[in-house]
Design a protein around this motif. Structure first.
Motif, PDB file in Angstrom:
ATOM      1  N   CYS A  50      11.541  -6.674  11.861  1.00 60.82           N
ATOM      2  CA  CYS A  50      11.321  -5.510  11.001  1.00 60.82           C
ATOM      3  C   CYS A  50      11.984  -4.295  11.632  1.00 60.82           C
ATOM      4  O   CYS A  50      11.936  -4.104  12.850  1.00 60.82           O
TER       5      CYS A  50
ATOM      6  N   LEU B 238      11.731   0.376   5.260  1.00 61.26           N
ATOM      7  CA  LEU B 238      11.378  -0.813   6.049  1.00 61.26           C
ATOM      8  C   LEU B 238      12.346  -1.928   5.671  1.00 61.26           C
ATOM      9  O   LEU B 238      12.483  -2.266   4.495  1.00 61.26           O
TER      10      LEU B 238
ATOM     11  N   GLN C  49      13.020  -5.884   6.422  1.00 62.67           N
ATOM     12  CA  GLN C  49      12.248  -6.981   6.994  1.00 62.67           C
ATOM     13  C   GLN C  49      12.909  -8.321   6.733  1.00 62.67           C
ATOM     14  O   GLN C  49      13.284  -8.614   5.606  1.00 62.67           O
TER      15      GLN C  49
ATOM     16  N   ALA D  86       3.496  -5.284   4.159  1.00 63.30           N
ATOM     17  CA  ALA D  86       4.136  -4.160   4.836  1.00 63.30           C
ATOM     18  C   ALA D  86       3.389  -2.857   4.582  1.00 63.30           C
ATOM     19  O   ALA D  86       3.253  -2.023   5.482  1.00 63.30           O
TER      20      ALA D  86
ATOM     21  N   THR E  32      13.967  -6.666   1.732  1.00 58.86           N
ATOM     22  CA  THR E  32      13.343  -7.903   2.206  1.00 58.86           C
ATOM     23  C   THR E  32      14.381  -9.021   2.218  1.00 58.86           C
ATOM     24  O   THR E  32      15.031  -9.273   1.206  1.00 58.86           O
TER      25      THR E  32
ATOM     26  N   GLN F 288       5.140  -3.933  11.345  1.00 58.52           N
ATOM     27  CA  GLN F 288       5.401  -2.530  11.034  1.00 58.52           C
ATOM     28  C   GLN F 288       4.831  -1.557  12.065  1.00 58.52           C
ATOM     29  O   GLN F 288       5.530  -0.606  12.445  1.00 58.52           O
TER      30      GLN F 288
END
Lengths: 456, 371
Positions: free
Chosen positions: B192, B210, B212, B233, B275, B300
């Motif tokens: 991440c 974010l 990931q 998340a 993602t 995270q």
């Protein structure tokens, strides 16, 4: 069409978003009696008087249940795993957390049930409480649990979960740098939209139909059967569609008490926790206190880790020993650290008991390990991707408790994110795989420690 | 006031199935006279999508359309044991139970189809609801016709049961933690990256993006697994910067008892999320799947803590990383405090939080490091 790999819509998605899914709360049962609980107003106290007669004599009250009505009041939910019981279903002599249930009432409506709870006569003698896990071992700490301030029932009567691997002293002697830090994630709520709720119908044939929001139908059925000392065919659990759990509906919160009230009153019972009860009385994610020191070489090899963990279990053990064991098994994160010295304790405090939540046992150590690795990378002036790739576990490496990794993918996941971010890596990192280390990155003098087991 | 940007990464692993195993799941399946499939399993769907995933596994294994599957997990009278939906076990462990049950049903369908077609069942396959002869696809009988033949002709019920249980892994050396068997069903991996903005006047941390990457083994349903990862998340973001049950613990005051007094992430807190799914199949999971439900909220917080340091140069290692904690750390930094203690090769951070600083001097528990 292939079913696996297809983006088919959620089985019950339309029902969920159009409000047609029947959750436990939506089941309408004629004549159902409402349940309310008398809860501890203190963090830690001795109960000096409990008289439920004023509640029992009220019009509309169908039954009152206290510890004396429970066939088996203390039952260890994980006794099959060797974790004995410590928590009474209803407090009898002592309360250990604010909100702990002492008595439950079933009445014709919610207001009457609450009025009956308020009518119960109870007196307490307050006792000193313990909140900071770091003070639990102090010689002058208040004693808050019958087993002492920390859980003493790991294998062989040990009072902690231990991991020992390799030669920790040699690793620390060999290190160029030792980085030490403290990591403290907080207690948080699982926060499902559906609060704890259950309805129980005593059937004409003597069985109980239990409408339950449990995450674990058979597990909860086993818990209720144990408290009531009845065989499983006495119960029919109805559920399987849960309005969020996140770990908070693995503990059996309402089913047993609703069952006892249904049996005692002969009426169907319903207990729906208020939002405030859900926040203040249900288990939380555990807060953890973790201290770790890593022995590292200046080029970024992690040779060893010393770590202590205090898991704040709150007032009772619940699933905490399980969580600490899982934590210990995964305390090196996605890396191979060849020399380990880990001690983890389940510490009791007068907080609401903590229990399972998404990532149980490991969320904490992921935070500690990864923040710690970022610090190490900065101290050494090494790219954080490279530090992680270097120490990533590989096929054939062993876990903290000696299990051989067969299909790790730390390397591919780190390479994937570097690629997605456009982060440049040297060629020998870019081409790294999960195969056993043979890429020349590992210095000769470390092969015996960091290399694969067949190499030494 | 300045807003500082920062980025941090984290890489994690997480086990599938109950730690130390010993957690059975069972399922059974029956076939209606028109070939439609009824699955009975005791796996609670807590929003994780297990009804969908298990139905997909059954459809794939038998070889019939997904729409033919009815899934019933509604009660313990008709459904067999499932230890429960926790420990990231619903797809892998409970999924294996329905897969094994479906394999039995498939065998029974092939047996009866073999009788109807007068062909050895080993030479038959089921594709899209039709039993076909291998190498001779025009020789076939539909699954509905097989089910009808079983019901009305052979007087048989097509059914199948399956169970998944990995044996309990005992700790054989309590001193070292050594186990006699792998204590998990599989291990999943994820990385991440968090990007943040930190306001040095208010101390507020805003997570802006974010990224990931999750190794899911095999995405049985990519939409659902992406939902798990993104939903997780947000929970990880809450743990990282917003949520706490006791804001001033060990003080007990200000415990939030309503949504309005407990800071869970809201829509305004949502970052941009990328993602990426990686499929490194598990050796023995259903179609290579691993369980990633829980670990979705694990990477995270450390990625955010590292990003905050990248942005403003302070490490906040008590969660959540509230504006108050950030401002206190910035004040200490401005006063020349908060640097780690350096003694020889030993670098000690966070000394003030440690047992050594807080516990009684005679208390027996300490982190002991010989430098």
């Amino acid at each position: 069409m292939k079913a696996v790999g297809a983006r088919v819509p959620r089985y019950d998605g339309v029902a969920h978003v159009t409000g047609r899914t029947v959750f436990v709360e939506d089941v309408e049962i004629p004549g159902v009696a409402w349940v309310k609980a008398l809860r501890s107003p203190h963090h830690h106290a001795t109960i000096t008087k409990l008289d439920t007669r004023p509640a029992e004599q009220m019009k509309g009250v169908r039954a009152v249940v206290t510890a004396a009505d429970v066939p088996l009041n203390v039952y260890g939910h994980l006794s099959a795993l060797g974790i004995p019981g410590d928590e009474p279903l209803l407090a009898d002599a002592e309360v250990r957390y604010l909100g702990q249930p002492i008595a439950v009432v079933a009445a014709d409506d919610e207001q009457t049930a609450q009025a009956a709870v308020d009518a119960i006569e109870i007196e307490f003698e307050e006792r000193p409480a313990l909140f900071d896990v770091r003070k639990a071992f102090d010689p002058d700490a208040p004693q808050i649990h019958q087993w002492g301030n920390w859980y003493p029932h790991f294998e062989a009567g040990m009072d902690r979960r231990q991991i020992r691997k390799g030669d920790i002293d040699a690793a620390f002697a060999q290190a160029d740098v030792i980085v030490q830090g403290v990591y403290r994630p907080a207690a948080i709520e699982q926060l499902p939209l559906e609060t704890q709720v259950c309805q129980v119908v005593p059937e004409a044939n003597g069985r109980l139909t239990i409408y339950s929001c449990t995450q674990a139908l058979y597990f909860s059925m086993g818990v209720v059967a144990a408290h009531l000392q009845q065989p499983l065919n006495k119960f029919k659990f109805v559920g399987g569609t849960v309005g969020g759990g996140f770990g908070g509906k693995v503990d059996t919160a309402t089913e047993t008490l609703c069952s006892l009230l249904a049996l005692k009153s002969g009426r169907p019972t319903k207990w729906r926790w208020t939002r405030e009860e859900e926040f203040l009385c249900s288990s939380t994610r555990a807060p953890w206190h973790m201290e770790m020191a890593d022995a590292v070489t200046k080029d970024g090899w992690i040779l060893g880790r010393r770590m202590i963990t205090l898991h704040d279990s709150g007032a009772y053990a619940r699933f905490s020993p399980y969580g600490v064991t899982k934590h210990a098994f995964h305390h090196t994160g996605a890396y191979t650290i060849p020399n380990l010295h880990f001690d983890g304790w389940c510490v009791f405090t007068n907080r609401t008991p903590t229990s399972a939540m998404r990532g149980f046992g490991v969320t904490s150590v992921s935070f500690a390990t990864e923040t710690h690795l970022s610090r190490i990378a900065e101290e050494l002036g090494i790219d954080p991707f490279e530090l992680r790739l270097k120490n990533a576990n590989r096929i054939g490496d062993t876990s903290p408790n000696g299990v051989v990794y067969t299909d790790p993918s730390t390397v591919p996941t780190i390479l994937a994110i570097a690629d997605h971010l456009g982060h440049e890596l040297p060629a020998d990192y870019r081409t790294m795989t999960s195969e056993p280390r043979s890429d020349g990155l590992l210095p000769e003098h470390l092969v015996a420690q960091v290399g694969n087991p067949e190499d030494h | 006031m300045t807003v500082h940007k920062g980025r941090g990464i984290a890489a994690i692993e997480y086990p599938t199935g109950m730690n130390q195993n010993g957690d059975p799941s069972q399922a059974w399946i029956k076939v209606k006279p028109d070939g439609r499939i009824d699955v009975f399993a005791g796996t609670s769907d807590i929003g994780n999508g297990s009804k969908t995933i298990q139905s997909q596994i059954v459809a794939e294994t038998i070889g019939v359309p997904y729409e033919w599957i009815t899934y019933d997990n509604s009660n313990t009278d008709s459904s067999p044991v499932c230890t429960g939906t926790f420990a990231s076990r619903a797809t892998f462990v409970a999924g294996m139970a329905v897969k094994k049950a479906a394999e039995r049903v498939r065998e029974r369908i092939l047996d009866i189809a073999g009788k109807e077609l007068e062909i050895d069942p080993a030479d038959l396959d089921i594709v899209d609801g039709e039993v076909i002869a291998k190498g001779s696809p025009q020789t076939k009988i539909s699954v509905p016709d097989v089910a009808a033949a079983a019901t009305w002709g052979h007087g048989e019920l097509i059914t199948g049961a399956g169970a998944q249980l990995k044996p309990y892994a005992a700790i054989v050396e309590p001193e070292t933690g050594k186990v006699d068997l792998p204590p998990h069903s599989a291990i999943s991996y994820a990385s991440c990256a968090a990007e943040v903005e930190v306001d040095d006047e208010t101390g507020e941390v805003r997570v802006t993006r974010l990224v990931q990457c999750f190794d899911v083994g095999r995405a049985i349903n990519p939409t659902l697994v992406e939902g798990q990862i993104e939903g997780g998340a947000i929970q990880g973001l809450g743990l990282g910067v917003l949520e706490t049950s006791y804001p001033y613990y060990p003080g007990m005051e200000h415990r939030g008892g309503q949504f309005g007094s407990y800071l869970a992430p809201g829509m305004e807190d949502l970052p941009v999320m990328d993602t990426v799914l990686i499929e490194n199949p598990s050796v023995d999971g259903p179609y290579g799947a691993k369980g990633i439900g829980e670990m979705a909220n694990n990477p995270q917080p450390p990625a955010i803590a590292t990003a905050v340091h990248d942005a403003v140069g302070v490490w906040v290692t008590e969660l959540p990383i509230t504006p108050e904690r950030v401002l206190r750390a910035l004040q200490r930094k401005a006063a020349g405090e908060g640097e780690p203690t350096r003694k020889g090769k030993l670098i000690v951070y966070d000394e003030e939080l440690s047992l050594a600083a807080v516990a009684h001097p005679d208390a027996p528990v300490r982190l002991v490091v010989d430098a």
